[in-house]
Write a protein that holds these residues in place. Structure first.
Motif, PDB file in Angstrom:
ATOM      1  N   LEU A  99       0.828  -1.209   0.000  1.00  0.00           N
ATOM      2  CA  LEU A  99       0.000   0.000   0.000  1.00  0.00           C
ATOM      3  C   LEU A  99       0.865   1.264   0.000  1.00  0.00           C
ATOM      4  O   LEU A  99       0.587   2.221  -0.728  1.00  0.00           O
ATOM      5  CB  LEU A  99      -0.957  -0.007   1.196  1.00  0.00           C
ATOM      6  N   HIS A 100       1.914   1.269   0.789  1.00  0.00           N
ATOM      7  CA  HIS A 100       2.803   2.439   0.835  1.00  0.00           C
ATOM      8  C   HIS A 100       3.432   2.696  -0.535  1.00  0.00           C
ATOM      9  O   HIS A 100       3.509   3.843  -0.980  1.00  0.00           O
ATOM     10  CB  HIS A 100       3.891   2.236   1.892  1.00  0.00           C
ATOM     11  N   ASN A 103       0.807   4.242  -2.902  1.00  0.00           N
ATOM     12  CA  ASN A 103       0.568   5.642  -2.547  1.00  0.00           C
ATOM     13  C   ASN A 103       1.751   6.528  -2.904  1.00  0.00           C
ATOM     14  O   ASN A 103       1.582   7.638  -3.426  1.00  0.00           O
ATOM     15  CB  ASN A 103       0.228   5.770  -1.064  1.00  0.00           C
ATOM     16  N   GLU A 108      -0.647   9.466  -3.880  1.00  0.00           N
ATOM     17  CA  GLU A 108      -1.993   9.381  -3.302  1.00  0.00           C
ATOM     18  C   GLU A 108      -1.921   9.001  -1.830  1.00  0.00           C
ATOM     19  O   GLU A 108      -0.847   8.773  -1.292  1.00  0.00           O
ATOM     20  CB  GLU A 108      -2.818   8.325  -4.067  1.00  0.00           C
ATOM     21  N   ALA A 109      -3.086   8.918  -1.210  1.00  0.00           N
ATOM     22  CA  ALA A 109      -3.210   8.454   0.171  1.00  0.00           C
ATOM     23  C   ALA A 109      -4.387   7.490   0.238  1.00  0.00           C
ATOM     24  O   ALA A 109      -5.325   7.675   1.010  1.00  0.00           O
ATOM     25  CB  ALA A 109      -3.403   9.628   1.120  1.00  0.00           C
ATOM     26  N   PHE A 110      -4.340   6.456  -0.602  1.00  0.00           N
ATOM     27  CA  PHE A 110      -5.425   5.485  -0.686  1.00  0.00           C
ATOM     28  C   PHE A 110      -5.542   4.639   0.573  1.00  0.00           C
ATOM     29  O   PHE A 110      -4.525   4.294   1.191  1.00  0.00           O
ATOM     30  CB  PHE A 110      -5.190   4.512  -1.843  1.00  0.00           C
ATOM     31  N   SER A 111      -6.764   4.283   0.905  1.00  0.00           N
ATOM     32  CA  SER A 111      -6.997   3.217   1.894  1.00  0.00           C
ATOM     33  C   SER A 111      -6.761   1.907   1.143  1.00  0.00           C
ATOM     34  O   SER A 111      -6.690   1.904  -0.092  1.00  0.00           O
ATOM     35  CB  SER A 111      -8.438   3.280   2.401  1.00  0.00           C
ATOM     36  N   PRO A 112      -6.678   0.776   1.855  1.00  0.00           N
ATOM     37  CA  PRO A 112      -6.512  -0.500   1.143  1.00  0.00           C
ATOM     38  C   PRO A 112      -7.601  -0.755   0.107  1.00  0.00           C
ATOM     39  O   PRO A 112      -7.319  -1.170  -1.019  1.00  0.00           O
ATOM     40  CB  PRO A 112      -6.537  -1.541   2.263  1.00  0.00           C
ATOM     41  N   ALA A 113      -8.854  -0.473   0.446  1.00  0.00           N
ATOM     42  CA  ALA A 113      -9.960  -0.698  -0.499  1.00  0.00           C
ATOM     43  C   ALA A 113      -9.848   0.239  -1.702  1.00  0.00           C
ATOM     44  O   ALA A 113     -10.076  -0.168  -2.849  1.00  0.00           O
ATOM     45  CB  ALA A 113     -11.303  -0.517   0.195  1.00  0.00           C
ATOM     46  N   GLU A 114      -9.504   1.492  -1.452  1.00  0.00           N
ATOM     47  CA  GLU A 114      -9.355   2.448  -2.546  1.00  0.00           C
ATOM     48  C   GLU A 114      -8.198   2.049  -3.471  1.00  0.00           C
ATOM     49  O   GLU A 114      -8.307   2.152  -4.700  1.00  0.00           O
ATOM     50  CB  GLU A 114      -9.112   3.854  -1.998  1.00  0.00           C
ATOM     51  N   ALA A 115      -7.110   1.593  -2.884  1.00  0.00           N
ATOM     52  CA  ALA A 115      -5.955   1.166  -3.689  1.00  0.00           C
ATOM     53  C   ALA A 115      -6.322  -0.030  -4.550  1.00  0.00           C
ATOM     54  O   ALA A 115      -5.943  -0.091  -5.729  1.00  0.00           O
ATOM     55  CB  ALA A 115      -4.771   0.842  -2.785  1.00  0.00           C
ATOM     56  N   ARG A 116      -7.048  -0.986  -3.985  1.00  0.00           N
ATOM     57  CA  ARG A 116      -7.472  -2.177  -4.750  1.00  0.00           C
ATOM     58  C   ARG A 116      -8.289  -1.747  -5.968  1.00  0.00           C
ATOM     59  O   ARG A 116      -8.042  -2.180  -7.089  1.00  0.00           O
ATOM     60  CB  ARG A 116      -8.258  -3.131  -3.876  1.00  0.00           C
TER      61      ARG A 116
END
Length: 134
Positions: A99-100, A103, A108-116
């Motif tokens: 995730l890091h 981002n 970006e600063a995605f949450s895990p769900a947003e990144a997926r």
């Protein structure tokens, strides 16, 4: 007394031979290379005295305390953390991708769900994979 011939003096062959010998067996180990330890072979440079890893660096990675204690019977191992980085036109990034990394790479600063969701939208669908013969 049991007698064994082990083909290969690499890590697997060496461990098997050691265990059999400690169990009282007679063991002969043969290898096509002129040295033991397979790809883990290390030798000292005659001119400089520097230890050379002929086939590349050796990293022993385990979370098993039993395995750690076993290998330390033969030589002291030093703790090591392998930090792999990728260098791109955008900078230097940690691997494996997490995730890091996502981002950092995309700013970006995605949450895990947003990144997926974001990553799923990056690729192209391939209806039928192509076979390429060279």
């Amino acid at each position: 007394m049991a007698r064994y011939l082990i083909a290969g003096a690499g890590l697997a062959g060496a461990v098997l031979a050691r265990e059999l010998a400690e169990g009282g067996a007679e063991v002969v180990v043969r290898d096509e290379r002129p040295h033991v330890a397979g790809n883990c072979h290390t030798e000292r440079d005659a001119e400089t005295g520097v230890m050379v890893h002929r086939y590349g660096p050796h990293i022993f990675n385990t979370n098993s305390d039993e395995a750690w204690q076993y290998v330390n019977r033969f030589t002291p191992f030093r703790p090591f953390i392998n930090r792999v980085k990728a260098v791109t036109h955008k900078g230097v990034f940690s691997l494996p991708v997490n995730l890091h990394t996502i981002n950092q790479f995309f700013g970006e600063a995605f949450s895990p769900a947003e990144a997926r969701t974001f990553v799923e939208g990056l690729g192209d669908d391939i209806a039928e994979p192509a076979v390429v013969i060279y």
